[in-house]
Motif scaffolding. Structure first.
Motif, PDB file in Angstrom:
ATOM      1  N   ASN A 149      11.035  -5.337   0.500  1.00 32.56           N
ATOM      2  CA  ASN A 149      12.336  -5.365  -0.167  1.00 32.56           C
ATOM      3  C   ASN A 149      13.005  -4.023  -0.420  1.00 32.56           C
ATOM      4  N   SER A 150      12.332  -2.929  -0.166  1.00 34.44           N
ATOM      5  CA  SER A 150      12.959  -1.648  -0.498  1.00 34.44           C
ATOM      6  C   SER A 150      12.821  -0.622   0.631  1.00 34.44           C
ATOM      7  N   ARG A 151      11.644  -0.055   0.749  1.00 33.83           N
ATOM      8  CA  ARG A 151      11.336   0.981   1.747  1.00 33.83           C
ATOM      9  C   ARG A 151      12.124   2.275   1.525  1.00 33.83           C
ATOM     10  N   VAL A 152      12.809   2.409   0.397  1.00 33.92           N
ATOM     11  CA  VAL A 152      13.658   3.572   0.136  1.00 33.92           C
ATOM     12  C   VAL A 152      12.937   4.537  -0.795  1.00 33.92           C
ATOM     13  N   GLY A 153      12.865   5.799  -0.381  1.00 30.42           N
ATOM     14  CA  GLY A 153      12.274   6.836  -1.211  1.00 30.42           C
ATOM     15  C   GLY A 153      13.354   7.542  -2.012  1.00 30.42           C
ATOM     16  N   GLY A 154      12.987   7.927  -3.214  1.00 32.52           N
ATOM     17  CA  GLY A 154      13.930   8.623  -4.081  1.00 32.52           C
ATOM     18  C   GLY A 154      13.399   9.991  -4.473  1.00 32.52           C
ATOM     19  N   GLU A 155      14.212  10.684  -5.242  1.00 31.86           N
ATOM     20  CA  GLU A 155      13.810  11.993  -5.748  1.00 31.86           C
ATOM     21  C   GLU A 155      13.764  11.938  -7.270  1.00 31.86           C
ATOM     22  N   MET A 156      12.592  12.147  -7.827  1.00 34.05           N
ATOM     23  CA  MET A 156      12.384  12.216  -9.267  1.00 34.05           C
ATOM     24  C   MET A 156      12.912  10.981 -10.005  1.00 34.05           C
ATOM     25  N   HIS A 157      12.845   9.829  -9.373  1.00 37.41           N
ATOM     26  CA  HIS A 157      13.273   8.550  -9.952  1.00 37.41           C
ATOM     27  C   HIS A 157      14.759   8.523 -10.281  1.00 37.41           C
ATOM     28  N   GLU A 158      15.520   9.466  -9.747  1.00 33.77           N
ATOM     29  CA  GLU A 158      16.945   9.539 -10.048  1.00 33.77           C
ATOM     30  C   GLU A 158      17.789   9.276  -8.805  1.00 33.77           C
ATOM     31  N   VAL A 159      17.593  10.085  -7.773  1.00 29.32           N
ATOM     32  CA  VAL A 159      18.402  10.005  -6.555  1.00 29.32           C
ATOM     33  C   VAL A 159      17.691   9.108  -5.547  1.00 29.32           C
ATOM     34  N   LYS A 160      18.346   8.079  -5.102  1.00 25.98           N
ATOM     35  CA  LYS A 160      17.750   7.160  -4.127  1.00 25.98           C
ATOM     36  C   LYS A 160      18.216   7.521  -2.716  1.00 25.98           C
ATOM     37  N   GLY A 161      17.455   7.078  -1.721  1.00 26.26           N
ATOM     38  CA  GLY A 161      17.866   7.233  -0.339  1.00 26.26           C
ATOM     39  C   GLY A 161      17.564   8.582   0.290  1.00 26.26           C
ATOM     40  N   VAL A 162      16.631   9.339  -0.276  1.00 30.24           N
ATOM     41  CA  VAL A 162      16.297  10.640   0.304  1.00 30.24           C
ATOM     42  C   VAL A 162      15.199  10.529   1.357  1.00 30.24           C
ATOM     43  N   ALA A 163      14.579   9.341   1.450  1.00 35.92           N
ATOM     44  CA  ALA A 163      13.505   9.122   2.421  1.00 35.92           C
ATOM     45  C   ALA A 163      13.412   7.629   2.718  1.00 35.92           C
ATOM     46  N   THR A 164      12.777   7.331   3.834  1.00 36.38           N
ATOM     47  CA  THR A 164      12.545   5.925   4.180  1.00 36.38           C
ATOM     48  C   THR A 164      11.084   5.730   4.569  1.00 36.38           C
ATOM     49  N   LEU A 165      10.522   4.615   4.156  1.00 39.33           N
ATOM     50  CA  LEU A 165       9.118   4.320   4.405  1.00 39.33           C
ATOM     51  C   LEU A 165       8.857   4.121   5.893  1.00 39.33           C
ATOM     52  N   VAL A 166       7.825   4.772   6.409  1.00 39.38           N
ATOM     53  CA  VAL A 166       7.423   4.589   7.808  1.00 39.38           C
ATOM     54  C   VAL A 166       5.987   4.066   7.921  1.00 39.38           C
ATOM     55  N   GLU A 167       5.229   4.097   6.797  1.00 37.74           N
ATOM     56  CA  GLU A 167       3.831   3.674   6.853  1.00 37.74           C
ATOM     57  C   GLU A 167       3.392   3.218   5.465  1.00 37.74           C
ATOM     58  N   SER A 168       2.631   2.130   5.434  1.00 41.91           N
ATOM     59  CA  SER A 168       2.084   1.635   4.172  1.00 41.91           C
ATOM     60  C   SER A 168       0.801   0.879   4.474  1.00 41.91           C
ATOM     61  N   PHE A 169      -0.240   1.154   3.685  1.00 46.63           N
ATOM     62  CA  PHE A 169      -1.529   0.502   3.896  1.00 46.63           C
ATOM     63  C   PHE A 169      -2.238   0.374   2.563  1.00 46.63           C
ATOM     64  N   PHE A 170      -2.408  -0.848   2.094  1.00 44.48           N
ATOM     65  CA  PHE A 170      -3.159  -1.109   0.875  1.00 44.48           C
ATOM     66  C   PHE A 170      -4.550  -1.572   1.285  1.00 44.48           C
ATOM     67  N   ILE A 171      -5.573  -0.905   0.794  1.00 48.18           N
ATOM     68  CA  ILE A 171      -6.940  -1.180   1.229  1.00 48.18           C
ATOM     69  C   ILE A 171      -7.584  -2.256   0.358  1.00 48.18           C
ATOM     70  N   THR A 172      -7.667  -3.451   0.912  1.00 47.31           N
ATOM     71  CA  THR A 172      -8.348  -4.565   0.249  1.00 47.31           C
ATOM     72  C   THR A 172      -9.810  -4.589   0.706  1.00 47.31           C
ATOM     73  N   GLU A 173     -10.608  -5.412   0.044  1.00 50.47           N
ATOM     74  CA  GLU A 173     -12.017  -5.549   0.428  1.00 50.47           C
ATOM     75  C   GLU A 173     -12.142  -6.048   1.865  1.00 50.47           C
ATOM     76  N   GLU A 174     -11.295  -7.017   2.237  1.00 54.30           N
ATOM     77  CA  GLU A 174     -11.359  -7.588   3.588  1.00 54.30           C
ATOM     78  C   GLU A 174     -10.999  -6.541   4.653  1.00 54.30           C
ATOM     79  N   LYS A 175      -9.977  -5.758   4.385  1.00 50.99           N
ATOM     80  CA  LYS A 175      -9.573  -4.705   5.341  1.00 50.99           C
ATOM     81  C   LYS A 175     -10.653  -3.634   5.445  1.00 50.99           C
TER      82      LYS A 175
END
Length: 121
Positions: free
Chosen positions: A47-73
């Motif tokens: 729903n987002s993928r948008v990086g911000g700066e110091m929780h104030e300015v949005k849209g300074v970066a965009t997500l290119v990678e995400s990995f949450f390590i579960t037990e199964e993974k």
């Protein structure tokens, strides 16, 4: 609640590192439940993928990678159990000033924001 993770690599306007780790006290003294962090990680990707700066300015970066390590993974990939419930991210930094702050070491960590209810459990 703010959760902090150190930047592991920054090159070619790409920055990578741990966004957060569940079940470990953060810099604000909060501990996030593993299930809640996993849900937040997937919600951010969907729903987002948008990086911000110091929780104030949005849209300074965009997500290119995400990995949450579960037990199964972890089991499937042969990852040590010590890495369970860690959330790794990578962002393409779009803002030249933010990139300069990352490269200079002024910005050393990721910080995610969220809302939570305190629990005594």
């Amino acid at each position: 609640m703010k959760l902090i993770g150190k930047v592991a690599k920054a090159d070619k306007q790409l920055v990578f590192g741990w966004a957060s780790v569940a079940e470990i006290e953060d810099l604000q003294g909060d501990v996030i439940d593993a299930g809640a962090l996993e849900k937040a990680a997937y919600d951010f990707v969907l729903n987002s993928r948008v990086g911000g700066e110091m929780h104030e300015v949005k849209g300074v970066a965009t997500l290119v990678e995400s990995f949450f390590i579960t037990e199964e993974k972890a089991q499937a990939l042969g990852i040590d159990e010590g890495w369970l419930n860690h959330w790794w991210v990578g962002f393409k930094v779009l803002d030249a000033d933010v990139w300069a702050k990352i490269k200079s070491g002024e910005y050393k960590m990721f910080s995610i924001a969220g809302k939570a209810r305190k629990s005594n459990e």
